[in-house]
Write an enzyme that holds these catalytic residues in place. Structure first.
Site, PDB file in Angstrom:
ATOM      1  N   ASP A 134     -10.312  -2.499   6.412  1.00  7.66           N
ATOM      2  CA  ASP A 134      -9.603  -1.356   5.632  1.00  7.66           C
ATOM      3  C   ASP A 134      -9.793  -1.360   4.233  1.00  7.66           C
ATOM      4  O   ASP A 134      -9.902  -2.549   3.548  1.00  7.66           O
ATOM      5  CB  ASP A 134      -8.098  -1.327   6.071  1.00  7.66           C
ATOM      6  CG  ASP A 134      -7.293   0.039   5.937  1.00  7.66           C
ATOM      7  OD1 ASP A 134      -8.251   1.026   6.165  1.00  7.66           O
ATOM      8  OD2 ASP A 134      -6.142   0.059   5.723  1.00  7.66           O
ATOM      9  N   ASP A 148       2.426   2.381   3.720  1.00  5.57           N
ATOM     10  CA  ASP A 148       1.322   3.398   3.629  1.00  5.57           C
ATOM     11  C   ASP A 148       0.995   4.183   4.866  1.00  5.57           C
ATOM     12  O   ASP A 148       1.148   5.574   5.008  1.00  5.57           O
ATOM     13  CB  ASP A 148       0.073   3.185   2.877  1.00  5.57           C
ATOM     14  CG  ASP A 148      -1.208   3.915   2.797  1.00  5.57           C
ATOM     15  OD1 ASP A 148      -0.897   5.155   2.050  1.00  5.57           O
ATOM     16  OD2 ASP A 148      -2.116   4.172   3.644  1.00  5.57           O
ATOM     17  N   THR A 167      -8.204  -1.597   1.358  1.00  8.35           N
ATOM     18  CA  THR A 167      -7.569  -2.452   0.302  1.00  8.35           C
ATOM     19  C   THR A 167      -7.987  -3.913   0.357  1.00  8.35           C
ATOM     20  O   THR A 167      -8.426  -4.625  -0.583  1.00  8.35           O
ATOM     21  CB  THR A 167      -5.977  -2.428   0.410  1.00  8.35           C
ATOM     22  OG1 THR A 167      -5.588  -1.045   0.236  1.00  8.35           O
ATOM     23  CG2 THR A 167      -5.422  -3.047  -0.737  1.00  8.35           C
ATOM     24  N   SER A 170      -7.026   4.880  -1.313  1.00 13.61           N
ATOM     25  CA  SER A 170      -6.814   3.379  -1.403  1.00 13.61           C
ATOM     26  C   SER A 170      -8.159   2.520  -1.569  1.00 13.61           C
ATOM     27  O   SER A 170      -8.014   1.322  -2.141  1.00 13.61           O
ATOM     28  CB  SER A 170      -6.339   2.811   0.127  1.00 13.61           C
ATOM     29  OG  SER A 170      -4.981   3.317   0.197  1.00 13.61           O
ATOM     30  N   ASP A 203       0.939  -1.260  -0.150  1.00  9.14           N
ATOM     31  CA  ASP A 203      -0.073  -0.042   0.054  1.00  9.14           C
ATOM     32  C   ASP A 203       0.836   1.161   0.122  1.00  9.14           C
ATOM     33  O   ASP A 203       1.672   1.340   0.819  1.00  9.14           O
ATOM     34  CB  ASP A 203      -1.134   0.007   1.206  1.00  9.14           C
ATOM     35  CG  ASP A 203      -2.293   0.984   0.986  1.00  9.14           C
ATOM     36  OD1 ASP A 203      -2.065   2.090   0.770  1.00  9.14           O
ATOM     37  OD2 ASP A 203      -3.189   0.365   1.110  1.00  9.14           O
ATOM     38  N   HIS A 207       2.349   7.758   5.899  1.00 14.14           N
ATOM     39  CA  HIS A 207       1.557   9.054   6.376  1.00 14.14           C
ATOM     40  C   HIS A 207       2.122   9.972   7.590  1.00 14.14           C
ATOM     41  O   HIS A 207       2.164  11.068   7.514  1.00 14.14           O
ATOM     42  CB  HIS A 207       0.067   8.393   6.767  1.00 14.14           C
ATOM     43  CG  HIS A 207      -0.754   8.319   5.437  1.00 14.14           C
ATOM     44  ND1 HIS A 207      -1.492   9.596   4.749  1.00 14.14           N
ATOM     45  CD2 HIS A 207      -1.384   7.310   4.878  1.00 14.14           C
ATOM     46  CE1 HIS A 207      -1.847   9.098   3.639  1.00 14.14           C
ATOM     47  NE2 HIS A 207      -2.126   7.967   3.866  1.00 14.14           N
ATOM     48  N   ASP A 220      -0.967   0.484  -4.791  1.00 15.96           N
ATOM     49  CA  ASP A 220      -2.461   1.360  -5.322  1.00 15.96           C
ATOM     50  C   ASP A 220      -2.158   2.726  -5.466  1.00 15.96           C
ATOM     51  O   ASP A 220      -3.099   3.131  -6.172  1.00 15.96           O
ATOM     52  CB  ASP A 220      -3.544   1.019  -4.141  1.00 15.96           C
ATOM     53  CG  ASP A 220      -2.988   1.215  -2.705  1.00 15.96           C
ATOM     54  OD1 ASP A 220      -1.727   1.778  -2.423  1.00 15.96           O
ATOM     55  OD2 ASP A 220      -3.967   1.205  -1.672  1.00 15.96           O
ATOM     56  N   HIS A 221      -1.134   3.186  -5.110  1.00 14.45           N
ATOM     57  CA  HIS A 221      -1.061   4.664  -5.141  1.00 14.45           C
ATOM     58  C   HIS A 221       0.562   5.056  -4.516  1.00 14.45           C
ATOM     59  O   HIS A 221       0.860   3.913  -3.708  1.00 14.45           O
ATOM     60  CB  HIS A 221      -1.996   5.679  -4.515  1.00 14.45           C
ATOM     61  CG  HIS A 221      -2.071   5.463  -2.955  1.00 14.45           C
ATOM     62  ND1 HIS A 221      -1.371   5.891  -2.020  1.00 14.45           N
ATOM     63  CD2 HIS A 221      -2.764   4.678  -2.353  1.00 14.45           C
ATOM     64  CE1 HIS A 221      -1.251   5.595  -1.086  1.00 14.45           C
ATOM     65  NE2 HIS A 221      -2.460   5.012  -0.922  1.00 14.45           N
TER      66      HIS A 221
END
Ligand SMILES: *[C@@H]1O[C@H](CO)[C@@H](O)[C@H](O)[C@H]1NC(C)=O
Ligand SMILES: *[C@@H]1O[C@H](CO)[C@@H](O)[C@H](O)[C@H]1NC(C)=O
Ligand SMILES: *[C@@H]1O[C@H](CO)[C@@H](O)[C@H](O)[C@H]1NC(C)=O
Ligand SMILES: *[C@@H]1O[C@H](CO)[C@@H](O)[C@H](O)[C@H]1NC(C)=O
Ligand SMILES: *[C@@H]1O[C@H](CO)[C@@H](O)[C@H](O)[C@H]1NC(C)=O
Ligand SMILES: *[C@@H]1O[C@H](CO)[C@@H](O)[C@H](O)[C@H]1NC(C)=O
Length: 672
Positions: free
Chosen positions: A282, A446, A284, A223, A174, A450, A491-492
């Site tokens: 979550d 991810d 994903t 996500s 992620d 953050h 995913d990003h």
């Protein structure tokens, strides 16, 4: 009127009122909306719903028709070169009933500051459970207000019904970018004179591609809708999954699209599972089965997964075969579980073996469906589970909830590798000849990016890489490697990179912000990685492929393209995950500043984000796609995130030429 002025007037009259910061409804710049919208792609035979809306803005810059939406709109569909038909006629369904609602939105930040939302009345219909079997180009046309038209061109992709891979394992890091992979390699693998002595498993994949991650209606994704794009071949809106977000107040009535595991179960009756280091609800992991415009409906989404909310499946199999992760608060009865009910009990009643710790995970047999929920919220990260283990005691995350009124820590925790290898064994056994699909997510790459906790993020990236390595070895051992398409992607991204080295001792010894910055060495002063040289008297014993020293004097100078105010000293956070920005006395609670308790010896980095953001955010970058196994070559090149779905679906032969399954004798299909 001069020529220039008249051209300007003409241009002004052609300007579409398309929101940017805020939108009336994504993918619907006119007053008529068709969802799936223009430029949508479909797998032949994939189930979906069609939502059409007619908007009548009551006030604001688009006010129209005194706020009365046309209730007598019509919708047609035309296959290129074919005859135009009404939607109901084309799909052999009854005309659905008219629905009405209203909603409001802010046209921009000025309107929000002034507290003047624009109000919109809506007339709408939903045509549910449709499928188009014949490949080709289709035009859907909504006619309303006596002559206005909204057209959507849809492409039903070429048909591929031959199954070329028995199994698919999709690893998702992620938020994982190429920059992060490069940094993880630097701290986890020794190099001599610029030459690596060992490599990441990702470095050894035969095929590499790039995917573009944009959302349907914003170029930065989250996500939920990026996972949904990977799983369904349809882009969506931020926070939505398995649906196109409509404007109605109900977060569950949005038009659905069928996902890869729903199709796989329906077409081949294969086994499937999801493993994540996040809470299992979550975005994903849950987007495999979730259909909602709000990813925050955690409890309801768990219920959707157990009961297969779309009911597209006509086999008796409902729910995943394997589901391993965190998020116990959606399972033990309480305020976060759906309707306050006990979902451990519901899964057990549906035939699942339940395990709540690593010991019982490893003891699971291979034959039964399995639910493994190892803690409340997300799993503590690899660094806390393996290096700074004392931190685990600080969590209040017992997967059983409060025991004797108090919630203690979860201490017997598996990692991504243990969960993934066990999932493979169960899916291999349960799928048998029909094969399986597994999604395995390294979620906290991810989550820790953050909060600008680079060490925790990179530790989890190395854990993902280690898991991929172990999975490939295990597939080989059980004779399934040749039959399995293995993909690793993200995913990003986040705007992270490394730009030099830091002498943390020098940094700490200086007393001003400006002097501390001299400790950042760039170019020739960046030096070589100190993470691969053992520290005296310290043994982490976490095996090859991980740093042997997490706290060297010379660390990575690393940073973020989007951040809140924070203070940087570039050292590992030994006492637990980082909190970069906080509220401070004398200011509003959403007016955040660099956390005075974080990196006290560091220098202040002023943020680039709105001052109410406490964390970094996602970024624009394309993300890598690594592939090996059957169909691997189709993953080379540059393509959109939805193409991953079509590549996997084609490799699994999931397209259907007609409404009859023709694969499962004795199972009728009925009319759509
Ligand atoms: C609704 O539209 C149809 C044609 O699309 C027209 O024949 C009919 O008169 C319209 N009804 C009303 C109430 O406007
Ligand atoms: C639209 O009407 C609503 C309700 O009367 C009002 O609250 C809002 O401020 C109005 N918005 C604009 C842009 O005039
Ligand atoms: C699912 O669909 C089947 C057949 O289409 C139907 O018999 C069954 O009642 C449905 N189940 C639910 C929960 O809607
Ligand atoms: C692990 O779970 C099993 C049953 O699921 C339980 O009997 C055992 O006590 C648990 N172990 C720990 C360390 O909590
Ligand atoms: C599960 O499958 C694995 C791999 O085939 C095997 O090694 C293991 O013994 C099996 N476990 C059980 C309980 O059968
Ligand atoms: C930079 O950050 C510091 C610490 O949070 C804060 O005091 C200062 O006001 C910020 N400067 C600007 C221009 O925002």
């Amino acid at each position: 009127m001069g020529k220039v002025a008249s051209l300007a007037a003409l241009a002004a009259s052609l300007v579409l009122v398309a929101g940017q910061t805020y939108q009336r409804l994504g993918a619907c710049p006119s007053l008529g909306c068709v969802l799936p919208p223009d430029q949508s792609d479909f797998l032949p035979g994939q189930y979906f719903d069609l939502r059409v809306e007619v908007h009548a803005p009551v006030n604001g810059s688009e006010a129209y028709n005194n706020g009365k939406p046309d209730e007598n709109f019509s919708v047609t569909i035309t296959k290129k070169g074919g005859k135009t038909k009404g939607i109901a006629e084309f799909f052999h369904i009854k005309e659905p009933k008219l629905e009405k609602w209203d909603f409001s939105w802010y046209e921009d930040l000025f309107a929000e500051d002034a507290g003047t939302p624009s109000v919109v009345n809506v007339a709408a219909k939903a045509y549910r459970r449709l499928a188009i079997y014949e490949p080709g180009t289709y035009t859907v046309e909504l006619s309303y207000y006596g002559g206005k038209k909204t057209r959507a061109e849809w492409v039903v992709r070429p048909l591929a019904t031959k199954k070329r891979a028995k199994n698919v394992i999709l690893f998702i890091g992620d938020g994982m970018t190429t920059n992060m992979i490069t940094a993880a390699r630097l701290i986890g693998h020794k190099s001599i004179n610029g030459k690596y002595q060992s490599l990441l498993q990702l470095d050894k994949f035969p095929v590499l591609g790039h995917q573009m991650t944009h959302s349907l209606d914003s170029y930065i994704t989250d996500s939920a809708n990026s996972a949904s794009a990977l799983y369904s071949g349809h882009k969506s809106t931020v926070n939505a999954m398995g649906v196109y977000a409509d404007s109605s107040p109900d977060p569950f009535d949005d038009p659905k699209v069928e996902t890869i595991v729903e199709i796989l179960r329906r077409v081949w009756d294969s086994a499937w599972g999801a493993v994540s280091t996040a809470q299992i609800a979550d975005a994903t992991p849950i987007a495999l089965t979730g259909h909602s415009r709000s990813r925050y409906q955690y409890g309801a989404l768990v219920d959707q997964a157990l009961n297969s909310v779309t009911n597209y499946t006509w086999t008796n199999q409902k729910g995943p075969d394997v589901w391993f992760g965190g998020g116990a608060e959606q399972f033990y009865p309480g305020k976060d579980s759906y309707k306050g009910e006990d979902y451990y009990a519901k899964f057990a009643a549906a035939g699942y073996d339940i395990s709540l710790n690593k010991t019982s995970l490893l003891e699971l047999g291979n034959s039964s469906k399995a639910l493994g929920i190892f803690c409340r919220s997300h799993l503590p990260v690899w660094l806390d589970r393996n290096v700074y283990k004392d931190n685990l005691a600080d969590f209040t995350n017992d997967p059983r909830g409060a025991q004797g009124g108090k919630q203690g820590p979860a201490l017997d925790l598996p990692g991504l590798k243990e969960m993934t290898l066990k999932a493979v064994d169960i899916l291999h056994k349960r799928g048998g000849d029909k094969g399986f699909f597994l999604m395995s997510e390294g979620a906290s790459i991810d989550k820790q990016m953050h909060s600008l906790d680079y060490d925790r993020a990179l530790g989890d990236l190395l854990e993902l890489d280690d898991t991929v390595r172990a999975t490939i070895a295990h597939l080989k051992a059980i004779g399934e490697l040749e039959n399995t398409l293995v993909i690793v992607t993200a995913d990003h991204g986040h705007g992270f990179d490394v730009f030099g080295g830091v002498d943390t001792k020098y940094l700490s010894a200086q007393s001003t912000n400006r002097a501390k910055r001299r400790a950042v060495g760039v170019y020739q002063n960046s030096g070589i990685s100190q993470y691969t040289t053992p520290a005296e008297g310290v043994s982490y014993n976490t095996g090859a492929h991980f740093p042997v020293n997490w706290d060297p004097r010379y660390t990575l100078a690393q940073g973020f393209g989007a951040s809140p105010d924070h203070r940087e000293n570039f050292r590992v956070h030994k006492d637990g995950p980082r909190v970069p920005a906080t509220e401070i006395d004398g200011f509003d609670e959403d007016d955040l500043f660099a956390n005075p308790e974080d990196n006290v010896d560091g220098f202040v980095v002023n943020g680039t984000l709105s001052t109410d953001e406490s964390q970094g955010v996602h970024s624009l970058t394309d993300v890598p796609v690594f592939a090996m196994g059957p169909c691997q070559d189709s993953f080379g090149g540059v393509y959109g995130n939805i193409d991953i779905f079509y590549k996997i679906a084609n490799c699994l032969g999931l397209g259907r030429p007609n409404a009859k399954p023709g694969i499962l004798p004795g199972h009728g299909h009925g009319k759509y």
